[in-house]
Write a protein that holds these residues in place. Structure first.
Motif, PDB file in Angstrom:
ATOM      1  N   VAL A 147       0.828  -1.214   0.000  1.00 23.66           N
ATOM      2  CA  VAL A 147       0.000   0.000   0.000  1.00 23.66           C
ATOM      3  C   VAL A 147       0.865   1.269   0.000  1.00 23.66           C
ATOM      4  CG1 VAL A 147      -1.832   1.247   1.240  1.00 23.66           C
ATOM      5  CG2 VAL A 147      -1.781  -1.263   1.285  1.00 23.66           C
ATOM      6  N   ILE A 148       0.416   2.264  -0.761  1.00 22.96           N
ATOM      7  CA  ILE A 148       1.036   3.600  -0.743  1.00 22.96           C
ATOM      8  C   ILE A 148      -0.046   4.571  -0.262  1.00 22.96           C
ATOM      9  CG2 ILE A 148       2.032   5.440  -2.176  1.00 22.96           C
ATOM     10  CD1 ILE A 148       2.962   3.066  -4.072  1.00 22.96           C
ATOM     11  N   LEU A 149       0.314   5.402   0.723  1.00 21.42           N
ATOM     12  CA  LEU A 149      -0.660   6.295   1.356  1.00 21.42           C
ATOM     13  C   LEU A 149      -0.428   7.742   0.899  1.00 21.42           C
ATOM     14  CD1 LEU A 149      -2.783   7.050   3.560  1.00 21.42           C
ATOM     15  CD2 LEU A 149      -0.913   6.998   5.226  1.00 21.42           C
ATOM     16  N   VAL A 150      -1.474   8.369   0.375  1.00 26.11           N
ATOM     17  CA  VAL A 150      -1.407   9.795   0.019  1.00 26.11           C
ATOM     18  C   VAL A 150      -1.957  10.596   1.196  1.00 26.11           C
ATOM     19  CG1 VAL A 150      -2.195  11.586  -1.583  1.00 26.11           C
ATOM     20  CG2 VAL A 150      -1.712   9.263  -2.429  1.00 26.11           C
ATOM     21  N   VAL A 151      -1.132  11.502   1.706  1.00 27.26           N
ATOM     22  CA  VAL A 151      -1.526  12.324   2.854  1.00 27.26           C
ATOM     23  C   VAL A 151      -1.710  13.765   2.382  1.00 27.26           C
ATOM     24  CG1 VAL A 151      -0.854  13.132   5.154  1.00 27.26           C
ATOM     25  CG2 VAL A 151      -0.145  10.848   4.377  1.00 27.26           C
ATOM     26  N   ASP A 152      -2.906  14.295   2.578  1.00 26.72           N
ATOM     27  CA  ASP A 152      -3.159  15.715   2.295  1.00 26.72           C
ATOM     28  C   ASP A 152      -2.622  16.487   3.504  1.00 26.72           C
ATOM     29  OD1 ASP A 152      -4.119  18.083   1.314  1.00 26.72           O
ATOM     30  OD2 ASP A 152      -6.244  17.634   1.711  1.00 26.72           O
ATOM     31  N   ILE A 153      -1.560  17.276   3.292  1.00 21.76           N
ATOM     32  CA  ILE A 153      -0.894  17.930   4.427  1.00 21.76           C
ATOM     33  C   ILE A 153      -1.711  19.130   4.905  1.00 21.76           C
ATOM     34  CG2 ILE A 153       1.226  19.055   5.250  1.00 21.76           C
ATOM     35  CD1 ILE A 153       1.552  16.051   4.678  1.00 21.76           C
ATOM     36  N   LEU A 175       2.792  -1.134   4.356  1.00 21.31           N
ATOM     37  CA  LEU A 175       2.787   0.256   3.893  1.00 21.31           C
ATOM     38  C   LEU A 175       4.188   0.482   3.318  1.00 21.31           C
ATOM     39  CD1 LEU A 175       1.420   3.070   3.779  1.00 21.31           C
ATOM     40  CD2 LEU A 175       2.427   3.526   6.020  1.00 21.31           C
ATOM     41  N   VAL A 176       4.288   0.557   1.979  1.00 25.71           N
ATOM     42  CA  VAL A 176       5.626   0.604   1.361  1.00 25.71           C
ATOM     43  C   VAL A 176       6.079   2.036   1.061  1.00 25.71           C
ATOM     44  CG1 VAL A 176       5.646  -1.732   0.430  1.00 25.71           C
ATOM     45  CG2 VAL A 176       4.627   0.114  -0.920  1.00 25.71           C
ATOM     46  N   GLY A 177       5.176   2.979   1.228  1.00 27.13           N
ATOM     47  CA  GLY A 177       5.584   4.358   0.998  1.00 27.13           C
ATOM     48  C   GLY A 177       4.408   5.290   1.196  1.00 27.13           C
ATOM     49  N   TRP A 178       4.721   6.567   1.310  1.00 26.96           N
ATOM     50  CA  TRP A 178       3.646   7.556   1.430  1.00 26.96           C
ATOM     51  C   TRP A 178       4.069   8.828   0.695  1.00 26.96           C
ATOM     52  CZ3 TRP A 178       3.965  12.234   4.282  1.00 26.96           C
ATOM     53  CH2 TRP A 178       5.156  12.397   5.019  1.00 26.96           C
ATOM     54  N   VAL A 179       3.058   9.625   0.315  1.00 27.32           N
ATOM     55  CA  VAL A 179       3.315  10.853  -0.441  1.00 27.32           C
ATOM     56  C   VAL A 179       2.637  12.001   0.292  1.00 27.32           C
ATOM     57  CG1 VAL A 179       2.923  12.034  -2.649  1.00 27.32           C
ATOM     58  CG2 VAL A 179       3.437   9.572  -2.632  1.00 27.32           C
ATOM     59  N   ALA A 180       3.383  13.090   0.483  1.00 29.57           N
ATOM     60  CA  ALA A 180       2.819  14.304   1.080  1.00 29.57           C
ATOM     61  C   ALA A 180       2.297  15.177  -0.053  1.00 29.57           C
ATOM     62  CB  ALA A 180       3.901  15.038   1.866  1.00 29.57           C
ATOM     63  N   PRO A 185      -2.674  25.756  -0.223  1.00 27.09           N
ATOM     64  CA  PRO A 185      -1.373  26.348   0.134  1.00 27.09           C
ATOM     65  C   PRO A 185      -0.942  25.915   1.536  1.00 27.09           C
ATOM     66  CG  PRO A 185      -2.860  28.012  -0.753  1.00 27.09           C
ATOM     67  CD  PRO A 185      -3.686  26.772  -0.560  1.00 27.09           C
ATOM     68  N   PRO A 186       0.374  25.770   1.769  1.00 27.29           N
ATOM     69  CA  PRO A 186       0.857  25.301   3.067  1.00 27.29           C
ATOM     70  C   PRO A 186       0.374  26.201   4.210  1.00 27.29           C
ATOM     71  CG  PRO A 186       2.663  25.525   1.495  1.00 27.29           C
ATOM     72  CD  PRO A 186       1.443  26.056   0.813  1.00 27.29           C
ATOM     73  N   GLY A 187      -0.056  25.579   5.313  1.00 31.56           N
ATOM     74  CA  GLY A 187      -0.453  26.318   6.510  1.00 31.56           C
ATOM     75  C   GLY A 187       0.700  26.305   7.500  1.00 31.56           C
ATOM     76  N   GLU A 191       5.706  21.983   7.339  1.00 30.85           N
ATOM     77  CA  GLU A 191       6.991  21.295   7.239  1.00 30.85           C
ATOM     78  C   GLU A 191       7.187  20.360   8.436  1.00 30.85           C
ATOM     79  OE1 GLU A 191       9.691  19.922   5.331  1.00 30.85           O
ATOM     80  OE2 GLU A 191       8.477  21.442   4.336  1.00 30.85           O
ATOM     81  N   GLU A 192       6.818  20.852   9.638  1.00 29.14           N
ATOM     82  CA  GLU A 192       6.961  20.036  10.855  1.00 29.14           C
ATOM     83  C   GLU A 192       6.009  18.824  10.820  1.00 29.14           C
ATOM     84  OE1 GLU A 192       6.702  23.285  10.707  1.00 29.14           O
ATOM     85  OE2 GLU A 192       8.143  24.252  12.040  1.00 29.14           O
ATOM     86  N   ASN A 193       4.810  19.020  10.251  1.00 28.96           N
ATOM     87  CA  ASN A 193       3.878  17.889  10.122  1.00 28.96           C
ATOM     88  C   ASN A 193       4.497  16.804   9.242  1.00 28.96           C
ATOM     89  OD1 ASN A 193       1.934  19.123  11.662  1.00 28.96           O
ATOM     90  ND2 ASN A 193       0.654  19.755   9.943  1.00 28.96           N
ATOM     91  N   ILE A 194       5.105  17.239   8.142  1.00 25.59           N
ATOM     92  CA  ILE A 194       5.739  16.270   7.230  1.00 25.59           C
ATOM     93  C   ILE A 194       6.885  15.552   7.957  1.00 25.59           C
ATOM     94  CG2 ILE A 194       7.109  16.025   5.106  1.00 25.59           C
ATOM     95  CD1 ILE A 194       5.446  18.296   3.895  1.00 25.59           C
ATOM     96  N   GLN A 195       7.684  16.323   8.690  1.00 27.10           N
ATOM     97  CA  GLN A 195       8.815  15.707   9.411  1.00 27.10           C
ATOM     98  C   GLN A 195       8.334  14.694  10.449  1.00 27.10           C
ATOM     99  OE1 GLN A 195      11.063  19.055  10.849  1.00 27.10           O
ATOM    100  NE2 GLN A 195      11.757  19.567   8.770  1.00 27.10           N
TER     101      GLN A 195
END
Ligand SMILES: Nc1ncnc2c1ncn2[C@@H]1O[C@H](COP(=O)(O)OP(=O)(O)OP(=O)(O)O)[C@@H](O)[C@H]1O
Ligand SMILES: C[C@H](N)[C@H](N)CCCCCC(=O)O
Ligand SMILES: [Mg+2]
Length: 245
Positions: A147-153, A175-180, A185-187, A191-195
């Motif tokens: 599975v690859i998970l798409v995360v809406d940041i 879960l083999v990968g995920w995409v941010a 527009p970024p709130g 960046e910290e959420n992604i980290q």
């Protein structure tokens, strides 16, 4: 080679966009790759009849390197097309249709007979039901798909991503990968959420971030090949190829 299941933290998070971009990248590696949707809900009237934007995109990318004679059709890449854009089990019930895992599996297997890799896009999030007792997560489990998970940041996405990852794990899937992805527009703290997700999804599941897709206000559905190619450049899929060998 293995196939993949693309899920998301919710509906409308960019699964179709990322599915297209992953298919594009795998095709660039020389594999024959197509998309598949076990069910779509939401048809709009078009010149040639009813259409669904997810299927339009998946056909555009799946047929990119095919001759017109070999081009896939809506019916081949999706066994169930439902009219209203709502929860599939509700629309199916309204339309008198029974959504059946075995029908979905056999449509998937037919495509796999003709391609190296089939990339499956779920509908909505991982636990969207197809009946009172069966979910699309069960479809991924039936086929044992990584599975690859798409995360809406956005605010709330950490919890949604971790809940989804836990459910994938409960289904005994990797879960083999995920995409941010940024659908807006970024709130603050983006960046910290992604980290945070990078660290937690790596330590708990060894799932790598395959890319961060910036907000692109000009994007429109159904996506064009140019849109997909542009987004594909933000992805690194080497880790998927290693796992698949
Ligand atoms: N990076 C981005 N920048 C700007 N808009 C985006 C981005 N990603 C997605 N969108 C927009 O968000 C909406 C949802 O995208 P998409 O249809 O790919 O989501 P989905 O998860 O496949 O939805 P569904 O659950 O209906 O299948 C679309 O209008 C799309 O244009
Ligand atoms: C219609 C929409 N775009 C998706 N295809 C289906 C989303 C179903 C969500 C169901 C739910 O989780 O409540
Ligand atoms: Mg979609």
């Amino acid at each position: 080679m293995t196939s993949f299941f693309i899920t998301g933290t919710d509906t409308e998070v960019g699964k179709t966009l990322i599915t297209g971009a992953i298919i594009y990248q795998l095709q660039e590696q020389g594999y024959s790759v197509c998309g598949f949707k076990p069910v779509v809900a939401g048809l709009v009237s078009a010149e040639q009849g009813w259409m669904n934007e997810d299927l339009e995109t998946l056909l555009t990318i799946s047929n990119r390197n095919k001759s017109p004679a070999d081009a896939l059709t809506d019916e081949q890449i999706c066994p169930y097309t439902l009219h209203s854009a709502a929860a599939p089990h509700l629309v199916a019930h309204e339309e008198g249709i029974v959504l059946d895992l075995e029908t979905m599996r056999s449509a998937f297997v037919k495509l796999l007979d003709q391609h190296h890799i089939v990339v499956v896009e779920g509908a909505g999030g991982f636990l969207v039901p197809i009946s009172e007792s069966v979910t699309l997560g069960d479809f991924a489990e039936l086929l044992n798909l990584p599975v690859i998970l798409v995360v809406d940041i956005r605010l709330g996405c950490i919890n949604h991503a971790l809940l989804t990852a836990a459910s994938i794990d409960q289904h005994k899937l990797r879960l083999v990968g995920w995409v941010a992805n940024f659908t807006a527009p970024p709130g603050p703290y983006s960046e910290e959420n992604i980290q945070t997700l990078q660290s937690m999804l790596w330590h708990q599941y060894q799932a790598k971030c395959l890319g961060v897709i910036p907000y692109q206000p000009t994007l429109k559905t159904p996506y064009s090949i140019d849109d997909i190619e542009q987004v594909a450049h933000f992805l690194t899929i080497d880790s998927l190829l290693v796992q698949s060998e």
